[in-house]
Design an enzyme around this catalytic site. Structure first.
Site, PDB file in Angstrom:
ATOM      1  CE  LYS A  96     -78.426 -20.431  -7.652  1.00  0.00           C
ATOM      2  NZ  LYS A  96     -78.676 -19.062  -8.298  1.00  0.00           N
TER       3      LYS A  96
ATOM      4  CB  SER B  37     -76.776 -19.295 -11.596  1.00  0.00           C
ATOM      5  OG  SER B  37     -77.433 -18.197 -10.402  1.00  0.00           O
TER       6      SER B  37
ATOM      7  CB  SER C 299     -79.716 -16.282 -11.308  1.00  0.00           C
ATOM      8  OG  SER C 299     -78.566 -16.261 -11.978  1.00  0.00           O
TER       9      SER C 299
HETATM   10  N1  GLN Z   1     -76.376 -14.235 -15.863  1.00  0.00           N
HETATM   11  C1  GLN Z   1     -75.981 -13.553 -14.742  1.00  0.00           C
HETATM   12  C2  GLN Z   1     -74.686 -13.593 -14.299  1.00  0.00           C
HETATM   13  O1  GLN Z   1     -73.854 -14.351 -14.945  1.00  0.00           O
HETATM   14  C3  GLN Z   1     -76.765 -13.234 -13.503  1.00  0.00           C
HETATM   15  C4  GLN Z   1     -76.371 -14.421 -12.478  1.00  0.00           C
HETATM   16  C5  GLN Z   1     -77.323 -14.282 -11.200  1.00  0.00           C
HETATM   17  O2  GLN Z   1     -78.388 -13.652 -11.180  1.00  0.00           O
HETATM   18  N2  GLN Z   1     -76.876 -14.985 -10.169  1.00  0.00           N
HETATM   19  O3  GLN Z   1     -73.969 -12.860 -13.587  1.00  0.00           O
END
Ligand code: GLN
Length: 446
Positions: free
Chosen positions: A52, A127, A151
């Protein structure tokens, strides 16, 4: 094979931001040479991996999918990257994501959205959407993602693969570009549970470079995969199967529980009563931490610098206005507000207290149960563009993953069926540092 698969599929999937073909070939040759010279076989010898793009890789661009860091060429590698190197995996390239890991659909990437390999009109989740899509599309053998509020687990669910968020502190965050430091964890995205156990084995462990790293003994994860779940006690939170959960998701979860029953486990409905406050709590805490962490992006220290500022303040203002996308700006503003004098007690401090109550909900259930099981996300993947204009709906997708992040405990998402051709994920949640039981149950189920 990995690069030819990418050449054949990535024009439509768009999982990668940067490819590392020269570096990968050099690494493969190096590992080969070491083996021929009588060296030991690395735990993950030769496996092609994707990383990532918020995990720093020396000499390989690390953009966090942000215009701010589009030219950021790190001078060091994250601890997990070093560990993968000693396990002899080959880094194929860097994977797309929501900008600075803020989002759940990959649509917040400032470059282009990754698409779901099962149906390219749909989001891959986020994400870590690039990490999930690249594994699902067979471009890499496994990938690393990061999970702050879901995410790793949610994109794994949307793409029909396995995603593990380890216990907070089990995997070093050194070299992970911080979003919300008290929640961020790195973990593996894989095709199956056995691979997940192997990758976790390679990346877990204490790191003096991360002040929140847990100094615990690392057990053998692969030997936990016995196939036996007899006598395991599973709690099923009623809050995870109630309002807002797609009936097809609920049906798939119930079918999975019946499968556990036939394998000799037992399950019962339980309650995590503070679940309804989790999303509000998370978005206050995560945004507050983000507003502080992202203060370092000022146009001076990293990444892109705005041209022709009149003075220093103007340099900051212009660089940040030009460099950050709208979701990142929204979080910074929300977090700055929640931390400001006069509001701190009402928002930040209150949210910290509610976080403790959410953690206690889990502690109470784990007095009588070994695992908690429910859906990973309330629905399967949605169409690209369907939710972009509606951040609140987007935030509510995280209802089943966020409480786990706030409690700091481990959870895995494993595929448990399909709805209209799109995969559904089952979330198996365990006690802190009990990844072995989580992996054992997931392996017996898949
Ligand atoms: N969807 C969540 C957010 O927007 C989780 C994001 C994540 O785990 N990095 O914060």
């Amino acid at each position: 094979a990995s690069y030819s698969r990418i050449a054949a599929t990535d024009a439509s999937i768009q999982a990668f931001l940067t490819l590392n073909e020269e570096g990968a070939r050099a690494a493969a040759a190096e590992f080969d040479g070491a083996l021929t010279a009588g060296g030991e076989l690395g735990l993950l010898f030769g496996l092609p991996a994707g990383i990532k793009d918020n995990i720093v890789t020396e000499g390989l661009l690390t953009t966090c999918a942000s215009q701010f860091l589009r030219n950021y060429d790190p001078i060091y590698s994250a601890t997990v990257v070093k560990k993968l190197k000693s396990a002899q995996t080959v880094t194929i390239g860097k994977l797309n994501m929501d900008e600075f890991a803020m989002g759940g659909s990959n649509e917040n990437s400032s470059f282009y959205p990754t698409r779901n390999p099962w149906n390219t009109d749909y989001v891959p989740g986020g994400s870590s959407g690039g990490s999930a899509a690249s594994v699902a599309a067979g471009q890499v053998y496994f990938s690393l993602g990061s999970d702050t509020g879901g995410s790793i687990r949610q994109p794994a669910a949307y793409c029909g693969i396995v995603g593990l968020k380890p216990t907070y502190g089990l995997v070093s965050r050194y070299g992970l570009v911080a979003f919300a430091s008290s929640l961020d964890q790195i973990g593996p995205l894989t095709k199956n549970v056995e691979d997940s156990a192997y990758v976790l084995q390679a990346i877990a462990g204490y790191d003096a470079n991360d002040s929140t790293s847990a100094n615990v003994d690392i057990p053998d994860y692969v030997s936990a995969l016995t196939g036996d779940v007899k006598g395991l006690r599973i709690g099923v939170p009623k809050e995870y199967l109630g309002q807002g959960i797609d009936p097809k998701v609920k049906e798939a979860v119930i079918a999975a529980l019946k499968q556990f029953e036939s394998l000799g486990a037992t399950w019962e409905e339980v309650s995590l009563p503070h679940t309804e406050y989790a999303v509000a709590t998370y978005y206050l805490l995560a945004s507050s931490e983000a507003s502080s962490n992202l203060a370092r992006f000022d146009g001076v220290r990293y990444g892109v610098r705005a041209e022709n500022p009149d003075n220093l303040l103007e340099l900051y203002r212009k660089s940040r206005s030009q460099g950050f996308g709208s979701e990142v700006k929204r979080r910074i503003m929300l977090g700055t507000y929640a931390l400001s004098s006069g509001y701190y007690d009402a928002y930040y401090l209150k949210a910290q207290k509610v976080r403790t109550l959410i953690k206690q909900d889990f502690d109470n259930v784990f007095k009588d149960f070994d695992l908690i099981i429910g859906p990973t996300a309330p629905t399967p993947a949605f169409r690209i563009g369907e939710q972009v204009g509606d951040p609140l709906t987007m935030y509510l997708n995280d209802i089943c993953t966020i409480p786990v992040s706030l409690a700091g405990i481990p959870a895995i998402s494993v595929p448990c069926g399909f709805a209209d051709g799109l995969p559904i994920g089952l979330q198996i949640i365990g006690k802190a540092f009990d990844e072995r039981t989580v992996l054992r149950a997931a392996h017996a189920f898949e």
